[in-house]
Design a protein around this motif. Structure first.
Motif, PDB file in Angstrom:
ATOM      1  N   VAL A 165       0.837  -1.249  -0.145  1.00  0.00           N
ATOM      2  CA  VAL A 165       0.007   0.034  -0.170  1.00  0.00           C
ATOM      3  C   VAL A 165       0.928   1.130  -0.063  1.00  0.00           C
ATOM      4  O   VAL A 165       0.442   2.303  -0.838  1.00  0.00           O
ATOM      5  N   LEU A 166       1.866   1.258   0.644  1.00  0.00           N
ATOM      6  CA  LEU A 166       2.781   2.515   0.713  1.00  0.00           C
ATOM      7  C   LEU A 166       3.604   2.477  -0.472  1.00  0.00           C
ATOM      8  O   LEU A 166       3.718   3.681  -1.103  1.00  0.00           O
ATOM      9  N   GLU A 167       4.014   1.396  -1.207  1.00  0.00           N
ATOM     10  CA  GLU A 167       4.981   1.626  -2.513  1.00  0.00           C
ATOM     11  C   GLU A 167       3.756   1.890  -3.594  1.00  0.00           C
ATOM     12  O   GLU A 167       4.198   2.867  -4.417  1.00  0.00           O
ATOM     13  N   GLU A 168       2.654   1.535  -3.542  1.00  0.00           N
ATOM     14  CA  GLU A 168       1.707   2.054  -4.444  1.00  0.00           C
ATOM     15  C   GLU A 168       1.484   3.484  -4.388  1.00  0.00           C
ATOM     16  O   GLU A 168       1.441   4.595  -5.368  1.00  0.00           O
ATOM     17  N   LYS A 169       1.638   4.053  -3.163  1.00  0.00           N
ATOM     18  CA  LYS A 169       1.181   5.755  -2.954  1.00  0.00           C
ATOM     19  C   LYS A 169       2.784   6.409  -3.203  1.00  0.00           C
ATOM     20  O   LYS A 169       2.477   7.408  -3.823  1.00  0.00           O
ATOM     21  N   TYR A 170       3.613   5.661  -2.856  1.00  0.00           N
ATOM     22  CA  TYR A 170       5.001   6.373  -3.131  1.00  0.00           C
ATOM     23  C   TYR A 170       5.805   5.529  -3.850  1.00  0.00           C
ATOM     24  O   TYR A 170       6.456   4.709  -3.428  1.00  0.00           O
ATOM     25  N   PRO A 171       5.634   5.712  -5.173  1.00  0.00           N
ATOM     26  CA  PRO A 171       6.505   4.826  -6.287  1.00  0.00           C
ATOM     27  C   PRO A 171       8.148   4.876  -5.879  1.00  0.00           C
ATOM     28  O   PRO A 171       8.696   3.793  -6.481  1.00  0.00           O
ATOM     29  N   ASN A 172       8.641   6.004  -5.300  1.00  0.00           N
ATOM     30  CA  ASN A 172      10.173   5.961  -5.082  1.00  0.00           C
ATOM     31  C   ASN A 172      10.352   5.319  -3.836  1.00  0.00           C
ATOM     32  O   ASN A 172      11.579   5.483  -3.286  1.00  0.00           O
ATOM     33  N   LEU A 173       9.345   4.888  -3.023  1.00  0.00           N
ATOM     34  CA  LEU A 173       9.551   4.051  -1.699  1.00  0.00           C
ATOM     35  C   LEU A 173       9.722   2.615  -1.761  1.00  0.00           C
ATOM     36  O   LEU A 173       8.783   2.288  -2.254  1.00  0.00           O
ATOM     37  N   LYS A 174      10.754   2.146  -1.331  1.00  0.00           N
ATOM     38  CA  LYS A 174      11.002   0.479  -1.476  1.00  0.00           C
ATOM     39  C   LYS A 174      11.023   0.021  -0.014  1.00  0.00           C
ATOM     40  O   LYS A 174      11.911   0.639   0.734  1.00  0.00           O
ATOM     41  N   VAL A 175      10.014  -0.774   0.076  1.00  0.00           N
ATOM     42  CA  VAL A 175       9.706  -1.483   1.315  1.00  0.00           C
ATOM     43  C   VAL A 175      10.578  -2.912   1.275  1.00  0.00           C
ATOM     44  O   VAL A 175      10.015  -3.588   0.500  1.00  0.00           O
ATOM     45  N   ILE A 176      11.619  -2.987   2.301  1.00  0.00           N
ATOM     46  CA  ILE A 176      12.172  -4.408   2.183  1.00  0.00           C
ATOM     47  C   ILE A 176      11.846  -4.903   3.638  1.00  0.00           C
ATOM     48  O   ILE A 176      12.471  -4.421   4.738  1.00  0.00           O
ATOM     49  N   GLN A 177      11.326  -6.247   3.669  1.00  0.00           N
ATOM     50  CA  GLN A 177      10.990  -6.962   4.871  1.00  0.00           C
ATOM     51  C   GLN A 177      12.533  -7.598   5.330  1.00  0.00           C
ATOM     52  O   GLN A 177      12.480  -8.984   4.776  1.00  0.00           O
TER      53      GLN A 177
END
Length: 480
Positions: A72-84
């Motif tokens: 959901v975050l990555e869809e809203k902010y295309p330049n934000l990469k979330v890595i678990q």
């Protein structure tokens, strides 16, 4: 969710932690630098986001917290990469992070937002639970469904909310103080709200109706929760949403043990008919058997992965000490939220408390500070650190805390004015030299904005004396 294949990657901004502070920081950086890739490292598959934000007054904020998939975050902010992948090692001098999946991240600026963990009264005991996040609250809900008696140890926000919400189960509440809730309210306010423990509770609101996100349909626990955890700005209120799905019970029995000083012994016995799985012996000599114990005795900042081989200044509470720009003692490493401790000289009306409101504010301000440093701009301490302000609910009463609401740090150099209408409202004002320093407002008083202004402008209120709280005077209009 990003899963980079390279063993080493480089980013200008890296944020560690998927809680409110970390997500807020990453969102702010992603908005300010849309052409740069921002990395958010999180140990969990879900992240916490702020929704329905409302600015109640100059400093008072009200919002809800949602747990969402990182996509959901990555869809809203295309330049934000979330890595678990949780951080395992930080090499601050080399500006590198190692995560548990073996990846190395080179950063120019790092913000540590890894939160805090419950301070358990005893470690590694299956009958002792700490409640801090959604997973632990769900475990509590599961255990509660078959419990006949629980012991709650602690006197903070989690304990306050929990003992009020639990139904169908006897609760022994062990507090070390003379009154309940002393971290937030005074003894007078405690006497005002405690009858609610025995009174019939208002009818529960409908369960949360937001979409429930799970990471795996086959393994997600069947908790009966109809929606995503949807809370106000205090972490313990996620219990209200979680327990709204439990069957309605008529039994609400709470017994308070005051001034027990410490827990002397926790004894575990083999379970058999008529024998409790665990016993708690208090320093007053009383022993209670129960199904499990809830340890609600505070939190410890999650600093461990970042300390080895580095030179961080730590505060007495073991948090990473930060300056007025949220920067730690290690160059280019910032910190925000529960993991850090404010190391600057605070305003006369502000103190740090590990609440979601301050986590959001610190995360946002840390991002601004990181950006200002990159851009070579000057930045001043944000206004949100000028006055402590918090809005929450205890025992179904609206509670507003302002400034030095419990006369923190004022010694004997203060006076109190109190107005109390049983079952309706409790108003306490802290004055020093005739000027308002703080206030506690319980109930629908509508005084928060007026008192906020009186604290900030430091108007001399000496001429008004006791009339300041005269219920026949419309004080909001008088000082408008």
């Amino acid at each position: 969710m990003a899963t980079a294949s390279q063993s080493e990657v480089q980013f200008r901004f890296v944020v560690a932690g998927g809680g409110i502070a970390g997500v807020t920081c990453a969102q702010q950086l992603a908005s300010q630098f849309p052409s740069l890739d921002i990395v958010l490292l999180t140990a969990a598959p879900m992240v916490k986001t702020v929704s329905n934000f409302r600015q109640v007054s100059k400093t008072l904020e009200d919002f809800e917290v949602e747990e969402q998939p990182s996509s959901v975050l990555e869809e809203k902010y295309p330049n934000l990469k979330v890595i678990q992948s949780a951080v395992t090692v930080l090499h601050a001098k080399q500006h590198t992070l190692l995560t548990e999946n073996g990846q190395v991240f080179h950063y120019e600026k790092l913000c540590v937002c890894t939160g805090a963990r419950p301070k358990l009264i005893i470690q590694d005991n299956p009958h002792v639970l700490g409640i801090r996040d959604t997973d632990s609250a769900q475990e509590f809900q599961k255990r509660l469904s078959s419990a006949k008696r629980i012991v709650v140890v602690g006197n903070g926000g989690i304990a306050l909310e929990l003992v009020y919400e639990v139904e169908g189960c006897e609760v022994i509440w062990a507090v070390k103080d003379k009154a309940i809730g002393n971290a937030f309210i005074d003894a007078g306010a405690a006497q005002f709200i405690i009858p609610s423990l025995e009174a019939e509770k208002p009818k529960k609101a409908l369960p949360c109706k937001r979409t429930r996100y799970t990471t795996d349909k086959d393994t997600a626990p069947n908790t009966g929760i109809s929606g995503i955890v949807d809370c106000r700005s205090s972490p313990w209120t996620l219990l209200m949403c979680l327990m709204s799905s439990l069957p309605s019970q008529v039994s609400h029995r709470v017994h308070v043990e005051y001034e027990f000083l410490l827990l002397l012994k926790i004894a575990v016995f083999p379970f058999s008919t008529g024998v409790w799985p665990i016993y708690a012996q208090l320093s007053n000599g009383k022993t209670y058997g129960c199904d499990f114990i809830v340890s609600a005795t505070g939190v410890v900042p999650n600093t461990e992965p970042f300390l080895h081989g580095n030179n961080f200044d730590l505060a007495e509470d073991h948090g990473l000490k930060v300056d007025e720009h949220m920067q730690t003692s290690e160059p280019d490493v910032y910190a925000a939220g529960d993991v850090c401790t404010a190391g600057w000289e605070p305003s006369a009306f502000w103190q740090q408390m590990r609440l979601w409101t301050q986590a959001r504010q610190m995360g946002w301000y840390a991002a601004r500070s990181m950006a200002a440093d990159i851009l070579g701009e000057a930045i001043e301490l944000d206004f949100c650190f000028e006055l402590f302000s918090h809005i929450t609910k205890f025992f179904n009463y609206k509670v507003v805390l302002l400034g030095k609401f419990n006369a923190q740090g004022l010694g004997q150099d203060h006076e109190l004015l109190v107005r109390c209408t049983k079952g309706l409202e409790y108003v306490k004002v802290v004055l020093r030299g005739g000027r308002m320093m703080g206030a506690i407002l319980i109930g629908e008083t509508d005084l928060e904005e007026t008192f906020e202004n009186l604290i900030l402008n430091q108007m001399d209120l000496s001429p008004y004396g006791q009339e300041l709280l005269n219920p026949n005077i419309d004080i909001e209009d008088y000082f408008d």
